[in-house]
Motif scaffolding. Structure first.
Motif, short mmCIF file in Angstrom:
data_model
loop_
_atom_site.label_atom_id
_atom_site.label_comp_id
_atom_site.label_asym_id
_atom_site.label_seq_id
_atom_site.Cartn_x
_atom_site.Cartn_y
_atom_site.Cartn_z
N ARG A 195 -6.27 1.59 -20.18
CA ARG A 195 -4.99 1.69 -20.84
C ARG A 195 -4.10 2.60 -20.41
NH1 ARG A 195 -6.90 2.31 -27.18
NH2 ARG A 195 -8.55 3.50 -26.08
N ALA A 196 -4.70 3.73 -19.78
CA ALA A 196 -3.73 4.55 -19.14
C ALA A 196 -3.28 4.08 -17.78
CB ALA A 196 -4.63 5.91 -18.57
N ALA A 197 -4.06 3.17 -17.13
CA ALA A 197 -3.47 2.46 -15.70
C ALA A 197 -2.47 1.45 -16.26
CB ALA A 197 -4.84 1.90 -15.04
N LEU A 198 -2.71 0.93 -17.33
CA LEU A 198 -1.62 0.11 -17.83
C LEU A 198 -0.38 0.70 -18.08
CD1 LEU A 198 -3.66 -2.50 -20.31
CD2 LEU A 198 -2.54 -3.05 -18.01
N ALA A 199 -0.25 1.68 -18.79
CA ALA A 199 0.75 2.33 -18.87
C ALA A 199 1.44 2.85 -17.70
CB ALA A 199 0.39 3.93 -19.72
N PHE A 200 0.65 3.50 -16.79
CA PHE A 200 1.31 3.79 -15.50
C PHE A 200 2.00 2.65 -14.67
CE2 PHE A 200 0.87 4.02 -10.86
CZ PHE A 200 1.61 5.07 -10.51
N ASP A 201 1.48 1.40 -14.66
CA ASP A 201 1.80 0.06 -14.16
C ASP A 201 2.99 -0.21 -15.15
OD1 ASP A 201 1.43 -1.56 -12.08
OD2 ASP A 201 0.82 -3.21 -13.62
N LEU A 202 3.26 0.09 -16.11
CA LEU A 202 4.35 -0.42 -16.85
C LEU A 202 5.32 0.22 -16.36
CD1 LEU A 202 3.15 -1.32 -20.43
CD2 LEU A 202 3.81 -2.89 -18.79
N LEU B 105 0.76 -1.07 0.02
CA LEU B 105 0.01 -0.23 0.01
C LEU B 105 0.74 1.51 0.13
CD1 LEU B 105 -2.88 -1.16 2.36
CD2 LEU B 105 -2.77 -1.38 0.04
N GLY B 106 1.76 1.26 -0.85
CA GLY B 106 2.57 2.61 -1.19
C GLY B 106 1.80 3.62 -2.12
N PRO B 107 2.44 4.81 -2.25
CA PRO B 107 1.88 5.59 -3.18
C PRO B 107 1.62 4.94 -4.70
CG PRO B 107 3.88 6.42 -2.28
CD PRO B 107 3.95 4.98 -2.01
N ALA B 108 2.25 4.13 -5.14
CA ALA B 108 2.02 3.68 -6.62
C ALA B 108 0.73 2.99 -6.55
CB ALA B 108 3.00 2.67 -7.03
N PHE B 109 0.26 2.13 -5.47
CA PHE B 109 -0.93 1.45 -5.57
C PHE B 109 -1.94 2.43 -5.58
CE2 PHE B 109 -4.50 -0.01 -2.89
CZ PHE B 109 -4.61 -1.42 -3.26
N TRP B 110 -1.94 3.43 -4.73
CA TRP B 110 -3.23 4.39 -4.76
C TRP B 110 -3.37 5.16 -6.01
CZ3 TRP B 110 -6.42 2.88 -1.07
CH2 TRP B 110 -5.73 2.54 0.19
N VAL B 111 -2.04 5.64 -6.50
CA VAL B 111 -2.31 6.13 -7.95
C VAL B 111 -2.55 5.41 -9.00
CG1 VAL B 111 -0.97 7.36 -9.43
CG2 VAL B 111 -0.58 7.91 -6.99
N LEU B 112 -2.40 4.10 -8.82
CA LEU B 112 -2.68 3.14 -9.99
C LEU B 112 -4.32 2.94 -9.95
CD1 LEU B 112 -1.99 1.20 -12.22
CD2 LEU B 112 -1.92 -0.69 -10.25
N ILE B 113 -4.90 2.79 -8.70
CA ILE B 113 -6.25 2.87 -8.82
C ILE B 113 -6.96 4.05 -9.19
CG2 ILE B 113 -8.12 2.64 -7.01
CD1 ILE B 113 -6.42 -0.09 -7.54
N GLU B 114 -6.39 5.14 -8.62
CA GLU B 114 -6.94 6.55 -9.26
C GLU B 114 -6.98 6.65 -10.61
OE1 GLU B 114 -5.98 10.96 -10.05
OE2 GLU B 114 -4.54 9.68 -9.16
N THR B 115 -5.73 6.03 -11.42
CA THR B 115 -5.74 6.23 -12.85
C THR B 115 -6.51 5.56 -13.55
OG1 THR B 115 -3.24 6.98 -12.57
CG2 THR B 115 -4.01 6.07 -14.70
N SER B 116 -6.76 4.28 -13.04
CA SER B 116 -7.96 3.26 -13.72
C SER B 116 -9.36 3.70 -13.49
CB SER B 116 -7.85 1.93 -13.10
OG SER B 116 -8.67 0.93 -13.57
N LEU B 117 -9.46 4.54 -12.39
CA LEU B 117 -10.88 5.14 -12.15
C LEU B 117 -11.24 6.07 -12.97
CD1 LEU B 117 -11.25 5.09 -8.14
CD2 LEU B 117 -12.80 3.75 -9.91
N THR B 118 -10.14 6.92 -13.10
CA THR B 118 -10.39 8.42 -13.67
C THR B 118 -9.91 8.40 -15.26
OG1 THR B 118 -8.31 9.30 -12.85
CG2 THR B 118 -10.22 9.57 -11.67
N LYS B 119 -8.89 7.71 -15.73
CA LYS B 119 -8.43 7.60 -17.20
C LYS B 119 -8.76 6.66 -18.04
CE LYS B 119 -4.96 11.33 -15.78
NZ LYS B 119 -5.40 11.46 -14.59
N GLY B 120 -9.18 5.37 -17.37
CA GLY B 120 -9.51 4.22 -18.14
C GLY B 120 -8.38 3.13 -17.66
#
Length: 200
Positions: free
Chosen positions: A36-43, A19-34
């Motif tokens: 593919r955007a979350a996949l790009a962030f996760d990569l 539960l570090g910063p990347a975990f929460w930003v990944l969830i936020e990115t998936s929720l708000t940007k979709g």
């Protein structure tokens, strides 16, 4: 630690729920940007992890010594970077109250999101210490194949688990309103600020 497939798979799944910063930003990115955007962030996050693991592979003893000799500076530097990132995120969120926030609006493109994921993970010294601890505990010795296979399974399990996280979070995107998006961004900014402060 005996090498078998259950350990790296379990470790990869557990790492995905760190539960570090990347975990929460990944969830936020998936929720708000979709998705593919979350996949790009996760990569981007995974590339940072691979970079840390590579450093461990080519010089674990030197890396441990570097961290021991400069631990305070690394914690302060990494924590300060996350703290500033959180402040900037809060200010940007505050400015966005004056304009309409578009769901699935990807500013900076997918490459920009990958860079964001990389930097967010790379700035977190706790991630580096975590991979050092794992690299030490597998006791691979001079067996390069064992080391590479172990971490390949860990990262693969990590990524597959993230895919489920992204898909699950994205299912709730239809429930988002402008007010809820602002609230999510506020919570993420606070988490970044607190996490950076604790590291410092």
């Amino acid at each position: 630690m005996d090498f078998n497939y259950f350990i790296p798979v379990g470790l990869g799944i557990a790492s995905a729920f760190y539960l570090g910063p990347a975990f929460w930003v990944l969830i936020e990115t998936s929720l708000t940007k979709g998705v593919r955007a979350a996949l790009a962030f996760d990569l981007g996050v995974i590339v940072a992890d691979v970079a840390f693991i590579t450093v461990c592979y080519f010089g674990l003893s030197k890396t441990e010594r570097l961290v021991e000799d400069n631990s305070q500076a690394l914690f302060i530097l990494g924590g300060a970077a996350l703290f500033v990132y959180g402040i900037v995120s809060w200010i940007k969120r505050d400015n966005e109250e004056k304009k309409e926030i578009l769901i699935n609006d990807v500013k900076g493109g997918y490459f920009g999101l990958a860079i964001k994921g990389f930097l967010l993970s790379f700035m977190n010294i706790m991630v580096f210490l975590y991979w050092i601890m794992v690299a030490t505990s597998i006791n691979a010795g001079n067996n390069s194949l064992k080391f590479i296979t172990f971490f390949f399974i860990v990262i693969a399990s990590y990524f597959i688990t993230d895919l489920f996280k992204i898909a699950f979070a994205n299912r709730f995107s239809s429930l988002l309103t402008i007010k809820r998006i602002k609230s999510i961004k506020s919570v993420i900014a606070i988490i970044l600020i607190v996490f950076g402060f604790v590291l410092v």
